[in-house]
Write a protein that holds these residues in place. Structure first.
Motif, PDB file in Angstrom:
ATOM      1  N   SER A  49       0.816  -1.323   0.047  1.00  0.00           N
ATOM      2  CA  SER A  49      -0.072  -0.029  -0.031  1.00  0.00           C
ATOM      3  C   SER A  49       0.903   1.138  -0.060  1.00  0.00           C
ATOM      4  O   SER A  49       0.596   2.444  -0.548  1.00  0.00           O
ATOM      5  N   LEU A  50       2.067   1.316   0.417  1.00  0.00           N
ATOM      6  CA  LEU A  50       3.090   2.209   0.640  1.00  0.00           C
ATOM      7  C   LEU A  50       3.823   2.288  -0.820  1.00  0.00           C
ATOM      8  O   LEU A  50       4.816   3.189  -0.831  1.00  0.00           O
ATOM      9  N   ARG A  51       3.536   1.341  -1.555  1.00  0.00           N
ATOM     10  CA  ARG A  51       4.361   1.375  -2.843  1.00  0.00           C
ATOM     11  C   ARG A  51       5.829   1.128  -2.752  1.00  0.00           C
ATOM     12  O   ARG A  51       6.517   1.421  -3.538  1.00  0.00           O
ATOM     13  N   ILE A  52       6.111   0.462  -1.368  1.00  0.00           N
ATOM     14  CA  ILE A  52       7.334   0.068  -1.183  1.00  0.00           C
ATOM     15  C   ILE A  52       7.802  -1.368  -2.063  1.00  0.00           C
ATOM     16  O   ILE A  52       8.897  -1.615  -2.459  1.00  0.00           O
ATOM     17  N   LEU A  53       6.862  -2.226  -1.906  1.00  0.00           N
ATOM     18  CA  LEU A  53       6.972  -3.522  -2.774  1.00  0.00           C
ATOM     19  C   LEU A  53       5.693  -3.550  -3.801  1.00  0.00           C
ATOM     20  O   LEU A  53       4.712  -2.855  -3.459  1.00  0.00           O
ATOM     21  N   LYS A  54       5.849  -4.526  -4.677  1.00  0.00           N
ATOM     22  CA  LYS A  54       4.789  -4.637  -5.609  1.00  0.00           C
ATOM     23  C   LYS A  54       4.170  -6.108  -5.181  1.00  0.00           C
ATOM     24  O   LYS A  54       4.851  -7.006  -4.641  1.00  0.00           O
ATOM     25  N   LYS A  55       2.906  -6.294  -5.615  1.00  0.00           N
ATOM     26  CA  LYS A  55       2.239  -7.308  -5.204  1.00  0.00           C
ATOM     27  C   LYS A  55       2.824  -8.593  -5.877  1.00  0.00           C
ATOM     28  O   LYS A  55       2.972  -8.616  -7.221  1.00  0.00           O
TER      29      LYS A  55
END
Length: 353
Positions: free
Chosen positions: A198-204
């Motif tokens: 959600s913080l766009r640190i990781l991708k799903k």
């Protein structure tokens, strides 16, 4: 180690040094420095060597337990390498508040050496749980069978003792829940992943979730193995009791080495154990400051006159600072040898081309 890790290490080392300087300034503020140094010099060399041996044995014993458990779960390992993990863990635990940095660094180096992440995690978790459990059992035993002397010796630190005992008991409960409830770990890891996504640190990533499930499967398998081999856990439990006794008895060795007599060995052992229990979970690197202050208060009827500060300097200097230096040397040696191996591999690969 990457630049971020090195920066964090330097920051923690800076905090550690600042606290250490303030601690020693406070200790010697109203003391006759020359008399204290003279008392330190009075320490018998053989007893000094025995105290240093006990301090090293205390840390090395953890390495033995790591080695024993790794072999038990089927990992090929070397005792000396496991002892190096223990000293590295001690070093980073001493640098970080509440000793939080030790196990992550141990896990990092064990992973680097090819041990499975799930197996290493359970081994370190088992050692940590038993380590804290033994401290809680000793603490509870002191309260049940030695409460009156405990209150007399601890004085104003009596309440701090119960706080330390409570915090250690709570930590044991949490660690046991984590070990034997994989659902807790799974839920935590998924929530952490969702937050980072959600913080766009990781991708799903489904691949990442598969790796997590593989880790949990191996983790639970190792826990099940230990549950089925209670004899191994019993060996670790007995070893930890003996390990704890070495560092508590170190103070008595210092007492005898200074030529003092009259105090019972177990009184000194129990008082030293109470200091460890009280300060063990405090959020100060190496529990510096509070340990020295409490030592000077609770041991003032055992180490009289110039020997009180001298005994504290020797006991703390050997059991903590000397072992920290040994841990630093081993940490540097492990990293140096690893760099040489990596360099040799790169040269071999380039030569092959």
């Amino acid at each position: 180690m990457n630049e971020k890790s090195v920066g964090k290490l330097i920051f923690n080392a800076g905090i550690f040094m600042a606290v250490m300087i303030l601690t020693f300034w406070h200790v010697f503020e109203n003391q006759d420095f020359e008399k204290t140094i003279g008392a330190v010099r009075d320490m018998d060399e053989e007893y000094m060597a025995a105290a240093l041996f006990l301090a090293v044995l205390f840390v090395a014993a953890e390495g033995f337990m790591i080695w024993y458990l790794l072999r038990g779960i089927g990992e090929r390992t070397v005792l000396f390498r496991c002892i190096s993990y223990s000293f590295i863990g001690f070093f980073f635990s001493g640098l970080t508040p509440s000793a939080t940095g030790g196990q992550p660094m141990q896990l990092y180096y064990m992973k680097k050496d090819g041990y499975s992440l799930s197996g290493s995690s359970v081994v370190l978790m088992t050692v940590a749980v038993v380590y804290k459990l033994v401290l809680v059992l000793i603490g509870a035993g002191i309260v049940l069978f030695w409460r009156v002397p405990l209150k007399e010796y601890l004085g104003r630190y009596y309440g701090l003792y119960f706080l330390g005992l409570f915090l250690n008991t709570a930590l044991v409960a949490v660690l046991l829940a984590v070990m034997f409830s994989p659902g807790i770990i799974r839920a935590f890891l998924r929530k952490a992943e969702d937050m980072l996504v959600s913080l766009r640190i990781l991708k799903k990533s489904e691949a990442r979730r598969d790796k997590v499930e593989q880790f949990l499967s191996g983790y639970q398998g190792t826990v099940s193995f230990l549950r089925e081999h209670k004899g191994m856990v019993s060996v670790i439990l007995i070893s930890t009791f003996l390990q704890r006794f070495t560092v508590f008895a170190l103070t008595y060795v210092v007492y005898r080495g200074l030529g003092l007599s009259g105090a019972a060995m177990m009184d000194i052992v129990f008082v030293q154990a109470s200091v460890y229990i009280a300060v063990d979970m405090l959020p100060v690197p190496g529990a510096q400051g509070i340990t020295e202050a409490m030592y000077q208060s609770v041991f003032d009827s055992i180490f009289t006159g110039k020997y009180l500060t001298a005994s504290m300097c020797i006991t703390r200097g050997i059991s903590f600072y000397a072992v920290m230096v040994i841990g630093l040397i081993i940490f540097c040696a492990v990293n140096f040898s690893r760099k040489k191996i990596d360099l040799g591999i790169r040269e071999t690969e380039q030569g092959g081309r």
